[in-house]
Design a protein around this motif. Structure first.
Motif, PDB file in Angstrom:
ATOM      1  N   ARG A   1      26.531   5.609  -7.182  1.00 52.52           N
ATOM      2  CA  ARG A   1      26.637   6.375  -5.943  1.00 52.52           C
ATOM      3  C   ARG A   1      25.290   7.020  -5.647  1.00 52.52           C
ATOM      4  O   ARG A   1      24.538   7.338  -6.554  1.00 52.52           O
ATOM      5  N   ALA A   2      25.063   7.197  -4.370  1.00 49.18           N
ATOM      6  CA  ALA A   2      23.812   7.830  -3.943  1.00 49.18           C
ATOM      7  C   ALA A   2      24.128   8.820  -2.832  1.00 49.18           C
ATOM      8  O   ALA A   2      25.015   8.578  -2.012  1.00 49.18           O
ATOM      9  N   ARG A   3      23.406   9.915  -2.840  1.00 45.40           N
ATOM     10  CA  ARG A   3      23.539  10.885  -1.756  1.00 45.40           C
ATOM     11  C   ARG A   3      22.166  11.441  -1.435  1.00 45.40           C
ATOM     12  O   ARG A   3      21.326  11.620  -2.310  1.00 45.40           O
ATOM     13  N   PHE A   4      21.955  11.690  -0.144  1.00 49.64           N
ATOM     14  CA  PHE A   4      20.673  12.207   0.317  1.00 49.64           C
ATOM     15  C   PHE A   4      20.850  13.672   0.661  1.00 49.64           C
ATOM     16  O   PHE A   4      21.645  14.033   1.528  1.00 49.64           O
ATOM     17  N   LEU A   5      20.126  14.520  -0.044  1.00 51.04           N
ATOM     18  CA  LEU A   5      20.150  15.958   0.202  1.00 51.04           C
ATOM     19  C   LEU A   5      19.055  16.252   1.225  1.00 51.04           C
ATOM     20  O   LEU A   5      17.877  16.399   0.875  1.00 51.04           O
TER      21      LEU A   5
ATOM     22  N   ILE B   1      19.071   9.777 -11.183  1.00 49.51           N
ATOM     23  CA  ILE B   1      17.679   9.652 -10.752  1.00 49.51           C
ATOM     24  C   ILE B   1      17.524  10.450  -9.461  1.00 49.51           C
ATOM     25  O   ILE B   1      18.218  10.175  -8.479  1.00 49.51           O
ATOM     26  N   LYS B   2      16.625  11.431  -9.481  1.00 51.83           N
ATOM     27  CA  LYS B   2      16.340  12.240  -8.289  1.00 51.83           C
ATOM     28  C   LYS B   2      14.963  11.852  -7.783  1.00 51.83           C
ATOM     29  O   LYS B   2      13.970  11.975  -8.498  1.00 51.83           O
ATOM     30  N   ILE B   3      14.928  11.377  -6.541  1.00 51.44           N
ATOM     31  CA  ILE B   3      13.698  10.865  -5.946  1.00 51.44           C
ATOM     32  C   ILE B   3      13.328  11.751  -4.760  1.00 51.44           C
ATOM     33  O   ILE B   3      14.133  11.926  -3.837  1.00 51.44           O
ATOM     34  N   LYS B   4      12.113  12.312  -4.790  1.00 52.35           N
ATOM     35  CA  LYS B   4      11.639  13.160  -3.694  1.00 52.35           C
ATOM     36  C   LYS B   4      11.112  12.281  -2.564  1.00 52.35           C
ATOM     37  O   LYS B   4      10.203  11.475  -2.775  1.00 52.35           O
ATOM     38  N   LEU B   5      11.694  12.467  -1.387  1.00 51.31           N
ATOM     39  CA  LEU B   5      11.303  11.677  -0.220  1.00 51.31           C
ATOM     40  C   LEU B   5      11.009  12.601   0.961  1.00 51.31           C
ATOM     41  O   LEU B   5      11.805  12.703   1.899  1.00 51.31           O
ATOM     42  N   PRO B   6       9.848  13.276   0.944  1.00 56.49           N
ATOM     43  CA  PRO B   6       9.523  14.168   2.058  1.00 56.49           C
ATOM     44  C   PRO B   6       9.310  13.385   3.352  1.00 56.49           C
ATOM     45  O   PRO B   6       8.837  12.253   3.338  1.00 56.49           O
ATOM     46  N   GLU B   7       9.699  14.016   4.451  1.00 59.15           N
ATOM     47  CA  GLU B   7       9.530  13.441   5.784  1.00 59.15           C
ATOM     48  C   GLU B   7      10.224  12.085   5.928  1.00 59.15           C
ATOM     49  O   GLU B   7       9.697  11.166   6.541  1.00 59.15           O
ATOM     50  N   THR B   8      11.414  11.973   5.332  1.00 58.17           N
ATOM     51  CA  THR B   8      12.171  10.727   5.385  1.00 58.17           C
ATOM     52  C   THR B   8      13.565  11.011   5.921  1.00 58.17           C
ATOM     53  O   THR B   8      14.181  11.997   5.558  1.00 58.17           O
ATOM     54  N   LYS B   9      14.037  10.127   6.794  1.00 52.70           N
ATOM     55  CA  LYS B   9      15.399  10.227   7.294  1.00 52.70           C
ATOM     56  C   LYS B   9      16.292   9.319   6.448  1.00 52.70           C
ATOM     57  O   LYS B   9      15.843   8.320   5.884  1.00 52.70           O
ATOM     58  N   TYR B  10      17.559   9.672   6.395  1.00 54.09           N
ATOM     59  CA  TYR B  10      18.528   8.887   5.626  1.00 54.09           C
ATOM     60  C   TYR B  10      18.584   7.434   6.104  1.00 54.09           C
ATOM     61  O   TYR B  10      18.696   6.515   5.313  1.00 54.09           O
TER      62      TYR B  10
ATOM     63  N   GLU C   1      19.549  11.417  -4.522  1.00 46.82           N
ATOM     64  CA  GLU C   1      20.113  11.516  -5.868  1.00 46.82           C
ATOM     65  C   GLU C   1      20.990  10.293  -6.110  1.00 46.82           C
ATOM     66  O   GLU C   1      21.994  10.089  -5.419  1.00 46.82           O
ATOM     67  N   VAL C   2      20.609   9.478  -7.083  1.00 47.24           N
ATOM     68  CA  VAL C   2      21.323   8.243  -7.404  1.00 47.24           C
ATOM     69  C   VAL C   2      21.959   8.415  -8.781  1.00 47.24           C
ATOM     70  O   VAL C   2      21.265   8.732  -9.748  1.00 47.24           O
ATOM     71  N   THR C   3      23.271   8.209  -8.863  1.00 45.17           N
ATOM     72  CA  THR C   3      23.990   8.293 -10.130  1.00 45.17           C
ATOM     73  C   THR C   3      24.512   6.910 -10.468  1.00 45.17           C
ATOM     74  O   THR C   3      25.244   6.304  -9.678  1.00 45.17           O
ATOM     75  N   LEU C   4      24.125   6.414 -11.640  1.00 46.71           N
ATOM     76  CA  LEU C   4      24.496   5.062 -12.074  1.00 46.71           C
ATOM     77  C   LEU C   4      25.233   5.112 -13.400  1.00 46.71           C
ATOM     78  O   LEU C   4      24.812   5.825 -14.320  1.00 46.71           O
ATOM     79  N   ARG C   5      26.301   4.342 -13.517  1.00 48.28           N
ATOM     80  CA  ARG C   5      27.077   4.267 -14.747  1.00 48.28           C
ATOM     81  C   ARG C   5      26.385   3.311 -15.725  1.00 48.28           C
ATOM     82  O   ARG C   5      26.066   2.182 -15.384  1.00 48.28           O
ATOM     83  N   VAL C   6      26.115   3.791 -16.934  1.00 50.95           N
ATOM     84  CA  VAL C   6      25.480   2.976 -17.965  1.00 50.95           C
ATOM     85  C   VAL C   6      26.477   1.928 -18.446  1.00 50.95           C
ATOM     86  O   VAL C   6      27.649   2.231 -18.689  1.00 50.95           O
TER      87      VAL C   6
ATOM     88  N   PRO D   1       0.802  -1.234   0.000  1.00 58.29           N
ATOM     89  CA  PRO D   1       0.000   0.000   0.000  1.00 58.29           C
ATOM     90  C   PRO D   1       0.835   1.285   0.000  1.00 58.29           C
ATOM     91  O   PRO D   1       0.264   2.366  -0.088  1.00 58.29           O
ATOM     92  N   ARG D   2       2.154   1.174   0.081  1.00 54.62           N
ATOM     93  CA  ARG D   2       2.970   2.386   0.138  1.00 54.62           C
ATOM     94  C   ARG D   2       2.877   3.178  -1.158  1.00 54.62           C
ATOM     95  O   ARG D   2       2.770   2.626  -2.244  1.00 54.62           O
ATOM     96  N   GLU D   3       2.951   4.471  -1.013  1.00 55.25           N
ATOM     97  CA  GLU D   3       2.826   5.406  -2.126  1.00 55.25           C
ATOM     98  C   GLU D   3       4.121   5.440  -2.950  1.00 55.25           C
ATOM     99  O   GLU D   3       5.213   5.263  -2.425  1.00 55.25           O
ATOM    100  N   LYS D   4       3.975   5.680  -4.245  1.00 55.53           N
ATOM    101  CA  LYS D   4       5.123   5.805  -5.146  1.00 55.53           C
ATOM    102  C   LYS D   4       5.617   7.251  -5.116  1.00 55.53           C
ATOM    103  O   LYS D   4       4.849   8.176  -5.352  1.00 55.53           O
ATOM    104  N   PRO D   5       6.904   7.478  -4.825  1.00 58.32           N
ATOM    105  CA  PRO D   5       7.402   8.862  -4.745  1.00 58.32           C
ATOM    106  C   PRO D   5       7.586   9.478  -6.131  1.00 58.32           C
ATOM    107  O   PRO D   5       7.688   8.775  -7.133  1.00 58.32           O
ATOM    108  N   GLU D   6       7.638  10.793  -6.173  1.00 59.85           N
ATOM    109  CA  GLU D   6       7.933  11.491  -7.416  1.00 59.85           C
ATOM    110  C   GLU D   6       9.420  11.318  -7.714  1.00 59.85           C
ATOM    111  O   GLU D   6      10.250  11.355  -6.799  1.00 59.85           O
ATOM    112  N   TYR D   7       9.743  11.143  -8.988  1.00 55.59           N
ATOM    113  CA  TYR D   7      11.137  10.991  -9.366  1.00 55.59           C
ATOM    114  C   TYR D   7      11.364  11.604 -10.741  1.00 55.59           C
ATOM    115  O   TYR D   7      10.434  11.850 -11.497  1.00 55.59           O
TER     116      TYR D   7
END
Length: 137
Positions: A111-115, A67-76, A122-127, A29-35
């Motif tokens: 690599r991934a980093r949480f702003l 890939i930038k994923i919006k995660l409001p009210e989320t801790k790392y 923000e997830v950066t993946l090598r093709v 039932p979890r919601e899909k975040p904007e990305y």
């Protein structure tokens, strides 16, 4: 059309099951975040001024997927991220994202980093393309 199987009771081969389907959970039932998906290209002066390497602005010449994923009210510490060759699986207590990637990626070099101020992961993946050593060397 008959498919030979090692086990007579199986109804499909493992080759017929799409990659990433083991993560697909339609009852969650979890919601899909904007990305947002964007592509990144490494260019130098030989590309910009002289066009020597033959790169163009298309995604076929890009080296990274961002890939930038919006995660409001989320801790790392609440984020679980699993990256396969063609699938990104992100889970938090409130959000879930199963994303089939447009190109295969090298899952070991990402690599991934949480702003935290913007609440964006923000997830950066090598093709991973088979003939990149010919096209981009």
């Amino acid at each position: 059309f008959q498919v030979k199987s090692e086990n007579k009771k199986t109804i499909w081969n493992t080759e017929e099951v799409p990659e990433g389907s083991e993560f697909d959970d339609t009852w969650d039932p979890r919601e899909k975040p904007e990305y947002e998906i964007s592509f990144k290209q490494h260019v130098g002066t030989e590309d910009v001024f002289f066009g020597m390497t033959g790169k163009d602005p298309s995604t076929a010449c890009c080296e990274d997927i961002v890939i930038k994923i919006k995660l409001p009210e989320t801790k790392y510490s609440d984020i679980t991220l699993d990256i396969q060759d063609k699938v990104l699986d992100l889970r938090t207590p409130k959000k879930k994202l199963l994303l089939h990637l447009p190109y295969p990626v090298n899952s070991k070099e990402g690599r991934a980093r949480f702003l935290s101020e913007e609440e964006i992961l923000e997830v950066t993946l090598r093709v991973a393309r088979k003939f990149d050593f010919i096209n981009f060397s």
